[in-house]
Design a protein around this motif. Sequence first.
Motif, PDB file in Angstrom:
ATOM      1  N   ARG A 134     -38.702 109.599   8.665  1.00 50.23           N
ATOM      2  CA  ARG A 134     -38.287 108.241   9.470  1.00 50.23           C
ATOM      3  C   ARG A 134     -39.430 107.376   9.606  1.00 50.23           C
ATOM      4  N   SER A 135     -40.247 107.637  10.139  1.00 47.07           N
ATOM      5  CA  SER A 135     -41.257 106.738  10.532  1.00 47.07           C
ATOM      6  C   SER A 135     -42.310 106.270   9.856  1.00 47.07           C
ATOM      7  N   THR A 136     -42.230 107.058   8.443  1.00 47.08           N
ATOM      8  CA  THR A 136     -43.326 106.783   7.587  1.00 47.08           C
ATOM      9  C   THR A 136     -42.789 105.939   6.297  1.00 47.08           C
ATOM     10  N   LEU A 137     -43.783 105.779   5.419  1.00 42.30           N
ATOM     11  CA  LEU A 137     -43.599 104.845   4.304  1.00 42.30           C
ATOM     12  C   LEU A 137     -42.997 103.684   4.651  1.00 42.30           C
ATOM     13  N   ALA A 138     -43.651 102.839   5.809  1.00 36.77           N
ATOM     14  CA  ALA A 138     -42.891 102.061   6.090  1.00 36.77           C
ATOM     15  C   ALA A 138     -43.928 100.761   5.113  1.00 36.77           C
TER      16      ALA A 138
ATOM     17  N   THR B 156     -42.604  98.238   3.899  1.00 37.35           N
ATOM     18  CA  THR B 156     -41.958  96.832   4.243  1.00 37.35           C
ATOM     19  C   THR B 156     -42.039  96.516   5.487  1.00 37.35           C
TER      20      THR B 156
ATOM     21  N   ALA C   4     -40.915  95.399   9.007  1.00 35.28           N
ATOM     22  CA  ALA C   4     -39.397  95.293   9.627  1.00 35.28           C
ATOM     23  C   ALA C   4     -38.855  93.818   9.207  1.00 35.28           C
TER      24      ALA C   4
ATOM     25  N   ASN D 186     -35.972 103.392   6.083  1.00 34.76           N
ATOM     26  CA  ASN D 186     -36.144 102.679   7.061  1.00 34.76           C
ATOM     27  C   ASN D 186     -35.419 101.462   6.821  1.00 34.76           C
TER      28      ASN D 186
ATOM     29  N   ARG E  81     -31.722 102.407   7.363  1.00 30.36           N
ATOM     30  CA  ARG E  81     -31.436 102.728   8.739  1.00 30.36           C
ATOM     31  C   ARG E  81     -31.215 101.353   9.594  1.00 30.36           C
ATOM     32  N   ASP E  82     -32.168 100.628   9.546  1.00 30.63           N
ATOM     33  CA  ASP E  82     -32.007  99.148  10.427  1.00 30.63           C
ATOM     34  C   ASP E  82     -30.841  98.602   9.865  1.00 30.63           C
TER      35      ASP E  82
END
Lengths: 429, 328
Positions: A6-10, A12, A14, A81, A84-85
């Motif tokens: 979930r918290s990785t490969l951001a 982009t 937000a 991510n 999910r957002d």
Amino acid sequence: MKRFPRSTLALTVAGAASFALILSGCSADAGSGSGSEQSTDENVKLTVATFNEFGYDDLFAEYETANPNVTITHKKAATTNEARDNLTTRLAAGSGLSDVEAIEVDWLPELLQYSDQFVDLSSDDVADRWLDWKSEAATDADGRLIAYGTDIGPEGVCYRSDLFAAAGLPTDRAEVAKLLGTSWESYYAAGEKFAAAGTNVPWFDSAGATWQGVVNQMPNPYEEKDGTVIATENPEVKAAYTSVLDASSTLSAHLSQWSDDWTASFQNDGFATMLCPGWMLGVISGNAAGVTGWDIADTFPGGGGNWGGSYLTVPTQSKNQVEATKLAAWLTAPEQQLKAFASKGTFPSQVDALSSDELLGATNEFFNNAPTGQILANRAAAVDVTPFKGTSYFPINDAMQQALTRVEDGTMTADESWDQWVADVNALG
Amino acid sequence: MTTAAAVELNARSIRRIALSHKLSRWDVRFSPYLYVSPFFILFGIVGLFPLLYTAWVSVHDWNLIGGQGDFVGLENFATVLAQPYFWTSLRNTFSIFLLSSVPQVVAAIAIAAVLDFNLRGKTFWRMGVLLPYVVAPVAVALIFNDLFGDRYGLINSGIMSLGLEPIRWHVDVLPSHIAIATMVNFRWTGYNALIFLAAMQAVPRDYYEAAIIDGANRLRTFWSITVPLLRPIIIFVILTSTIGGLQIFDEARMFDQAGQGGANRQWQTLTLYIYELGWGQRNFGRASAVAWLLFLIIILIAVVNFLITRRIAGSADRKLRIRAKGVS
């Protein structure tokens, strides 16, 4: 379809992501207007939102041919991510969701709190279609099934046979499976043997990844079934923390998964083994392009383990719930899931698909032509524990990953970092 | 009869005069407000309303999906202020802000001064300094993350080839702040330079001519004429970069894959903390409390900033005036 935690490969930011979502949402809506202007009474326009790669592009065309009254618009988000957002903000807003929304297994605990926002999908037609634990995870306390399972992430151990050979260890995947054994102790012991050969290559990539393997084998790591948080008092968690960090002090490459250094290390002999769920095979072959010697052993320390996987839901916001449910059921049927597997390698969660010749005969060229279909099917069959993940699972596990990182990068000792983790968990309240 | 009709006519015209008189008085009095109202209406919708709504959220239990819960008063503020991570992120925000804003303003004035010369290919150079600003922050982060990799990054490769210890960009506090500030500076220096350049071009050329006749060199004219006359623009740039600097998010979030500001919150900024509370823990109440605290901090800093810059610029201005008197 769990590609990344979930918290990785951001990749982009937000803010940018949410703008992109709004834009892509608008353009997709505008596009769906054309093409279905013949005014039969039952014309239905369905939107399906997915992320990464579900392998559905050809399937939609096939479904439209079989059901001429249905037009499908596909909204594909680049990362989980982003998806999910999008899902959570539109759930909160009460409008704007697609008729079929793909979700990741990790989001289930939170969504089950609001299970009345999703259509109950259970029916006799689809009963027993999935592995028990796959459909149980998507069933709420009242027995409503809110999501149809798509793929799963059964874990094996991927290894570098060339580095094994250099260290004088066996390279054949059956012998390697024997060498690695079936317990964490035997896996670490094989690592000590590898390290003793003096190749100066770490045994595994990170304490965090190993932790993920261990914690997925505890039935109630952080919370009781009723939601009481027991994380900080659970002796099993403390013991696992100590043993993972003990092993990592000599065997880990101290890289955090998905970091730039981690990605670069595939090209630099960064480590010799890693725990690999089915979807990780694509990540490895992508990052390690040009590197030869990767293979996969049909074993997993400490029993089986599942990491990730996805579902399809039908939100009650949808105006075409019946048609959307039909589409979701069709997409997650064994035949279609096998086509998705052939197209993008998403490993099926359907009982029938798991025993099909097509799946069992699949091999992977990059991994020395390993029979990955058969191996991952064996690995899926070995999964006997599904951890209970309540609403606090993610923040707690996230904090644990950071606690492990603090010890790996040397900012804190194991004890200090544990205390900090306890404080973090208590602050969640 | 005739007199009555005349009286009536008279009354009507008086009334007409009175009405148009009144209208024109209203026109004078209210029209200006009507003309400026679009801004305030827009501000009310997109500025003031979110601000007040955030205040409303911050005094409630509020879940991202579940929505409004119980009224809890100032409890969210108290909880947040008691969290060590709040103070860590406050420290990080100020540290990154200072490391970026100070060199940025200095460099921007210097670049603008150079661009103000009679260069060949003026437009090319001026567009050139704006180029980094056009690059998306995500792309900037990708490029700089290759530079600042702990193990395989370009800078550390260079350092290690000299036989020195690599810098732990993603572990130690100050190096991580420097790395992030570098990204911020890369993006914003050119933008600020163009603003300064615009202001410099408005400085009357007579001043320079007079000074050069008096024997002043380039450096002297820069310090004694350009800088003092830039006073309002310097205040403006410092104010905007203060607000931007305290809200820094993109670069810090993109600095590693998890986007939480490091395992020990080495580079977590206040906005990242808001994001973690709101979207990570789904606790909108606490996130809003931090947002409001940040708002108050920005106002406080802006006021202090304004007072200081006004004094500095004011004294410089006085000097200039005295000098100008001396010249005449």
